[in-house]
Design a protein around this motif. Sequence first.
Motif, PDB file in Angstrom:
ATOM      1  N   ASP A 165      20.952  25.991  45.202  1.00 42.37           N
ATOM      2  CA  ASP A 165      21.244  26.949  43.426  1.00 42.37           C
ATOM      3  C   ASP A 165      19.345  27.953  43.607  1.00 42.37           C
ATOM      4  OD1 ASP A 165      23.090  26.995  42.978  1.00 42.37           O
ATOM      5  OD2 ASP A 165      22.777  25.273  41.790  1.00 42.37           O
ATOM      6  N   THR A 166      18.308  27.292  45.033  1.00 41.95           N
ATOM      7  CA  THR A 166      17.031  27.584  44.394  1.00 41.95           C
ATOM      8  C   THR A 166      16.290  28.107  46.099  1.00 41.95           C
ATOM      9  OG1 THR A 166      16.205  27.019  42.239  1.00 41.95           O
ATOM     10  CG2 THR A 166      14.720  27.415  43.612  1.00 41.95           C
ATOM     11  N   THR A 167      16.227  29.357  45.812  1.00 37.49           N
ATOM     12  CA  THR A 167      15.805  28.942  47.450  1.00 37.49           C
ATOM     13  C   THR A 167      15.189  30.215  47.714  1.00 37.49           C
ATOM     14  OG1 THR A 167      17.003  31.040  47.835  1.00 37.49           O
ATOM     15  CG2 THR A 167      18.568  29.370  48.646  1.00 37.49           C
ATOM     16  N   GLU A 183      11.227  37.266  62.821  1.00 43.83           N
ATOM     17  CA  GLU A 183      11.689  38.842  63.061  1.00 43.83           C
ATOM     18  C   GLU A 183      11.806  39.314  61.651  1.00 43.83           C
ATOM     19  OE1 GLU A 183      16.684  37.480  61.068  1.00 43.83           O
ATOM     20  OE2 GLU A 183      16.457  36.197  62.990  1.00 43.83           O
ATOM     21  N   ARG A 184      12.144  40.258  61.972  1.00 43.47           N
ATOM     22  CA  ARG A 184      11.910  41.035  60.197  1.00 43.47           C
ATOM     23  C   ARG A 184      13.242  40.879  59.362  1.00 43.47           C
ATOM     24  NH1 ARG A 184       7.718  44.932  60.629  1.00 43.47           N
ATOM     25  NH2 ARG A 184       6.931  45.156  63.226  1.00 43.47           N
ATOM     26  N   GLY A 185      12.503  40.711  58.654  1.00 46.10           N
ATOM     27  CA  GLY A 185      13.804  40.883  57.247  1.00 46.10           C
ATOM     28  C   GLY A 185      14.370  42.656  57.276  1.00 46.10           C
ATOM     29  N   GLU A 186      15.818  41.521  56.315  1.00 46.60           N
ATOM     30  CA  GLU A 186      16.219  43.247  56.212  1.00 46.60           C
ATOM     31  C   GLU A 186      16.128  43.183  54.172  1.00 46.60           C
ATOM     32  OE1 GLU A 186      20.118  44.077  57.388  1.00 46.60           O
ATOM     33  OE2 GLU A 186      19.959  43.566  59.147  1.00 46.60           O
ATOM     34  N   PHE A 187      14.661  43.748  53.922  1.00 51.90           N
ATOM     35  CA  PHE A 187      14.489  43.986  52.439  1.00 51.90           C
ATOM     36  C   PHE A 187      15.738  45.111  51.685  1.00 51.90           C
ATOM     37  CE2 PHE A 187      11.065  42.579  54.801  1.00 51.90           C
ATOM     38  CZ  PHE A 187      11.145  41.363  54.285  1.00 51.90           C
ATOM     39  N   PRO A 188      16.309  44.293  50.488  1.00 55.81           N
ATOM     40  CA  PRO A 188      15.519  43.224  49.986  1.00 55.81           C
ATOM     41  C   PRO A 188      16.611  42.630  50.701  1.00 55.81           C
ATOM     42  CG  PRO A 188      17.813  45.116  48.413  1.00 55.81           C
ATOM     43  CD  PRO A 188      16.810  45.717  49.578  1.00 55.81           C
ATOM     44  N   LEU A 189      15.773  41.238  50.531  1.00 53.97           N
ATOM     45  CA  LEU A 189      16.381  39.295  50.675  1.00 53.97           C
ATOM     46  C   LEU A 189      16.784  39.093  49.291  1.00 53.97           C
ATOM     47  CD1 LEU A 189      16.442  37.410  52.691  1.00 53.97           C
ATOM     48  CD2 LEU A 189      13.764  36.287  51.724  1.00 53.97           C
ATOM     49  N   ILE A 190      18.085  38.484  49.503  1.00 51.37           N
ATOM     50  CA  ILE A 190      18.432  37.412  48.053  1.00 51.37           C
ATOM     51  C   ILE A 190      17.657  36.775  48.288  1.00 51.37           C
ATOM     52  CG2 ILE A 190      20.357  38.157  46.309  1.00 51.37           C
ATOM     53  CD1 ILE A 190      19.525  40.625  47.107  1.00 51.37           C
ATOM     54  N   VAL A 191      17.529  36.278  47.450  1.00 50.28           N
ATOM     55  CA  VAL A 191      17.131  35.123  46.831  1.00 50.28           C
ATOM     56  C   VAL A 191      17.185  34.008  45.571  1.00 50.28           C
ATOM     57  CG1 VAL A 191      15.049  35.496  47.784  1.00 50.28           C
ATOM     58  CG2 VAL A 191      14.560  35.203  45.756  1.00 50.28           C
ATOM     59  N   LYS A 192      17.749  33.093  45.967  1.00 48.35           N
ATOM     60  CA  LYS A 192      18.613  32.731  44.320  1.00 48.35           C
ATOM     61  C   LYS A 192      17.676  31.466  43.405  1.00 48.35           C
ATOM     62  CE  LYS A 192      23.113  31.627  44.837  1.00 48.35           C
ATOM     63  NZ  LYS A 192      23.837  32.851  43.826  1.00 48.35           N
ATOM     64  N   GLU A 193      17.448  31.410  42.223  1.00 45.22           N
ATOM     65  CA  GLU A 193      16.431  30.523  41.523  1.00 45.22           C
ATOM     66  C   GLU A 193      17.500  30.569  40.237  1.00 45.22           C
ATOM     67  OE1 GLU A 193      12.549  32.420  39.418  1.00 45.22           O
ATOM     68  OE2 GLU A 193      14.031  31.775  38.279  1.00 45.22           O
ATOM     69  N   ASN A 194      17.622  28.849  40.136  1.00 48.72           N
ATOM     70  CA  ASN A 194      18.783  28.450  39.759  1.00 48.72           C
ATOM     71  C   ASN A 194      19.973  29.059  39.511  1.00 48.72           C
ATOM     72  OD1 ASN A 194      17.390  26.017  38.753  1.00 48.72           O
ATOM     73  ND2 ASN A 194      15.510  27.634  37.266  1.00 48.72           N
ATOM     74  N   GLY A 195      20.418  29.620  40.219  1.00 49.43           N
ATOM     75  CA  GLY A 195      21.756  30.020  40.332  1.00 49.43           C
ATOM     76  C   GLY A 195      21.573  31.251  39.980  1.00 49.43           C
ATOM     77  N   VAL A 196      20.624  32.056  39.901  1.00 46.80           N
ATOM     78  CA  VAL A 196      20.281  33.466  39.609  1.00 46.80           C
ATOM     79  C   VAL A 196      19.894  34.233  40.455  1.00 46.80           C
ATOM     80  CG1 VAL A 196      19.035  35.704  38.526  1.00 46.80           C
ATOM     81  CG2 VAL A 196      20.057  33.255  36.793  1.00 46.80           C
ATOM     82  N   ASN A 197      20.663  35.097  40.805  1.00 43.66           N
ATOM     83  CA  ASN A 197      19.507  36.726  42.271  1.00 43.66           C
ATOM     84  C   ASN A 197      19.089  36.514  41.410  1.00 43.66           C
ATOM     85  OD1 ASN A 197      21.997  35.132  43.868  1.00 43.66           O
ATOM     86  ND2 ASN A 197      23.087  36.933  42.901  1.00 43.66           N
ATOM     87  N   PHE A 198      17.777  37.651  42.799  1.00 41.62           N
ATOM     88  CA  PHE A 198      16.807  38.246  42.374  1.00 41.62           C
ATOM     89  C   PHE A 198      16.344  38.494  44.211  1.00 41.62           C
ATOM     90  CE2 PHE A 198      15.082  35.457  39.281  1.00 41.62           C
ATOM     91  CZ  PHE A 198      15.564  35.624  38.398  1.00 41.62           C
ATOM     92  N   ARG A 239       9.608  29.866  37.048  1.00 37.46           N
ATOM     93  CA  ARG A 239      10.982  29.472  37.441  1.00 37.46           C
ATOM     94  C   ARG A 239      11.354  29.059  36.350  1.00 37.46           C
ATOM     95  NH1 ARG A 239       9.875  27.605  41.571  1.00 37.46           N
ATOM     96  NH2 ARG A 239       9.685  25.452  41.083  1.00 37.46           N
ATOM     97  N   ASP A 240      10.664  27.990  36.066  1.00 33.68           N
ATOM     98  CA  ASP A 240      10.970  26.841  34.968  1.00 33.68           C
ATOM     99  C   ASP A 240      10.945  27.502  33.718  1.00 33.68           C
ATOM    100  OD1 ASP A 240      11.141  24.761  36.907  1.00 33.68           O
ATOM    101  OD2 ASP A 240       8.979  23.986  36.304  1.00 33.68           O
TER     102      ASP A 240
END
Length: 397
Positions: free
Chosen positions: A100-102, A177-192, A209-210
């Motif tokens: 849930d947090t990446t 490798e180069r990332g594809e942006f935007p990169l979608i990450v999770k924080e406590n289940g919420v996408n950013f 985050r907290d």
Amino acid sequence: MRQEITLTVTDKAKAEFQRGFPLIAKEALEDADQLTQEGTIVNLADKQGKFLAKGYYGKQNKGYGWVLTRNKDEAISQGFMERTLSAALDQRKSFFNNPDTTAFRVFNGEGDGFGGLTIDYYAGFYLLNWYSEGVYTFRDEIIAALGNVVDAKGIYQKKRFDTKGQYIEDDDFVAGERGEFPLIVKENGVNFAVYLNDGAMTGIFLDQRDVRNAIKEKYAKGKTVLNTFSYTGAFSVAAAAGGAVKTTSVDLAKRSSAKTIEQFSVNGIDYEHQDILVMDVFNYFKYAKRKELKFDLVVLDPPSFARSKKYTFSTAKDYTNLMKEAIAITEQKGMIVASTNSASFGMKKFKGFIEKAFKEEGKKYRIVEEYTLPADFRVRKEFKEGDYLKVLFVELV
């Protein structure tokens, strides 16, 4: 070959270094004028020539460098860096195991044993932040060490040590490798949505985050929320995900609007139901008072220093007045999330700003919760200055 010199420390500083203080300040050195080349290995000794600690020279804010080891015979080599990074990664095992947090911090400067360097993890990619020319001289060894201890999709970097205090524009890509942006990450289940290749900022401040999770889980449901100095609207997104009836995001930066729309969109939240305003926060306070607007929850997280056409804001000088502006547009029994990342004062002084604001407004309050840095932002008990984040959930009573 890296230069290595021995410097003598003052009697006062000797006691501090013996207690484990990691910052090498100019005032701590009897012979600071010997330091000419950033990245020089520095052996610290007392006036009798007894070894105290070993570190490096790198100007960062008011510091002249950082202690890295208390072992006289330990070489500051790639092997040292691999051991230091491995220990830090070991401390974050629970974060790597949480789907849930990446996005989180894997190495927090002096808190993990190497001041001047932080490393953040974003869904398989690693981002290194260099805070001085001195630490940047270790770049090749640190990147090689990181490559040996992690399985990274790609590695990016940010150089934050330009002498004018400006971010150095450069190609941020380092390896993999180069990332594809935007990169979608999770924080406590919420996408950013984050960008590792687009200037100084990535799109989210991981140290909050907290606080965002507390807003989402405990304070947002059924509430109207004002997010000032909103940047990419991360607090607003957390509030909306937690069931806020409406959020209002206010920031002076023109790009904040598109960035905030993007953050709502990657969570499937209708941004058109939210208010996203590009304007000076202080002008917005005047507008809100004129229109008799009030909010259930107000987030105050200003930069330590900010300048607009009409205002210059400094946390240490102006937070009390900012708090008074927020009190005026917060509902009775409403909540203000008062936050600062200024390292120039502690929590006690920050609470004093809050108390003064309520006293001058003739209102009463209670502090419901307080937060400092989350667990992945490791700090040392010998260096309280490293725990810079101060957040108070303040209820109007």
